[in-house]
Design a protein around this motif. Sequence first.
Motif, mmCIF file in Angstrom:
data_model
loop_
_atom_site.group_PDB
_atom_site.id
_atom_site.type_symbol
_atom_site.label_atom_id
_atom_site.label_comp_id
_atom_site.label_asym_id
_atom_site.label_seq_id
_atom_site.Cartn_x
_atom_site.Cartn_y
_atom_site.Cartn_z
ATOM 1 N N ASP A 39 101.824 15.400 10.577
ATOM 2 C CA ASP A 39 100.380 15.011 10.385
ATOM 3 C C ASP A 39 100.502 13.715 11.676
ATOM 4 O O ASP A 39 101.457 13.136 11.896
ATOM 5 C CB ASP A 39 100.022 14.500 9.156
ATOM 6 C CG ASP A 39 98.722 14.544 8.924
ATOM 7 O OD1 ASP A 39 97.982 15.303 8.582
ATOM 8 O OD2 ASP A 39 98.137 13.092 9.468
ATOM 9 N N VAL A 40 99.263 13.581 12.116
ATOM 10 C CA VAL A 40 99.256 12.369 13.045
ATOM 11 C C VAL A 40 99.044 11.118 12.308
ATOM 12 O O VAL A 40 99.329 9.964 13.127
ATOM 13 C CB VAL A 40 97.971 12.732 14.124
ATOM 14 C CG1 VAL A 40 98.166 13.942 14.964
ATOM 15 C CG2 VAL A 40 96.657 13.010 13.305
ATOM 16 N N ALA A 42 100.388 8.385 10.569
ATOM 17 C CA ALA A 42 101.879 7.710 10.445
ATOM 18 C C ALA A 42 101.796 7.094 8.720
ATOM 19 O O ALA A 42 102.836 7.301 8.332
ATOM 20 C CB ALA A 42 102.001 6.789 11.301
ATOM 21 N N THR A 70 105.549 12.717 12.157
ATOM 22 C CA THR A 70 104.540 12.870 13.127
ATOM 23 C C THR A 70 105.025 13.778 14.419
ATOM 24 O O THR A 70 105.913 14.188 14.378
ATOM 25 C CB THR A 70 103.991 11.426 13.766
ATOM 26 O OG1 THR A 70 105.518 10.865 14.336
ATOM 27 C CG2 THR A 70 103.741 10.407 12.651
#
Length: 350
Positions: A39-40, A42, A70
């Motif tokens: 997932d972007v 953080a 990430t």
Amino acid sequence: MGRVNEDDSQRILIWGAGAIGGTIGAYLLQGGFDVTFVDVAADHIQAINGRGLSINGPFGDFTVQAPAFTPDTLEGQWNTILLCTKAQHTAQAAKALAPHLHAGGVVVSIQNGLNPLIINEHLPPEQVLGSFVNFGADYLEPGVVHYGGRGVVVIGEQGGEITERAKRLHAVLQHFEPAAVLSSNVFGYLWSKLAYGALLFATAVTNDSIADALGQPEDRPLYTELGREVMRVALAHGITPEAFNGFDPAAFLPSASDAAAAASLDEMVAFNRRSAKTHSGIWRDLAVRKRRTEVDAQLGWVVHFGIQHGVPTPLTAHLVTLIHEIEDGTRELGRSNLAELRTSMLQEQA
């Protein structure tokens, strides 16, 4: 790096660990699969790595442990990648995940919109499958997802073939939704979701719940015409739409009666009343998370193909404009927005 398992078919990379990806991934972990999340966000990744991913809601509360990364910290390759990002991030995600896909591996688009068409521009189309989901879930905070209501889950090859890999991936998704469907017409479902999505975007310009909004008698003609606009474009595009969870595409065909559309809307109201997820993710994006919605990546397809096929979509285009104005902070949420749409519809019909 993703964990190594002797049976590589058990290794799943979930690209996008929010409402859709987080929920499905958590259930696959419970089913014994070797899941890795990407997932972007953080803070979301940090929370998953620190205390696990928690799923709560009417189907039980539980927490799963899994490695999470990430995109810039991920290493390794997978034969199966489930792409679960917001539709507007599809192209960026497809380019980022490409190095992590084994030669001959597959990417399944589990998103809203016609995203396999976008992924095809960045990966070989023969490695891309489509999927349609309509369950209710929301990302609440880093490491926490609410699973509020079951809904149909469909998977299929873009060309409609029933292949061995499609059967395998169907079996994978059955660990999340036992009634998952293996379809030879996944685009039929995706186009029907565009029509249903148009209705959800209309409900999201108010603060009403989905069920309350769809149940308003004065707005029924508006919802009916929105559905019909999308169905006109779908038919012109050669699509055979599929029914799901109360949405009956036949009820929104140009030849259908208003009574048929009303009956389908009643079914959609009943379906949404049963869900603990009262408002759409669209509404949450506008009212809670204050971020851009998927309007261009969903309803934009309707306007695009409408222009291509010479099918007018004035109501859909007006709704897209309203959503953009709410996103930009120049328009407030409220029932007056639906009144504006009703007025524009009547002017077009005059």
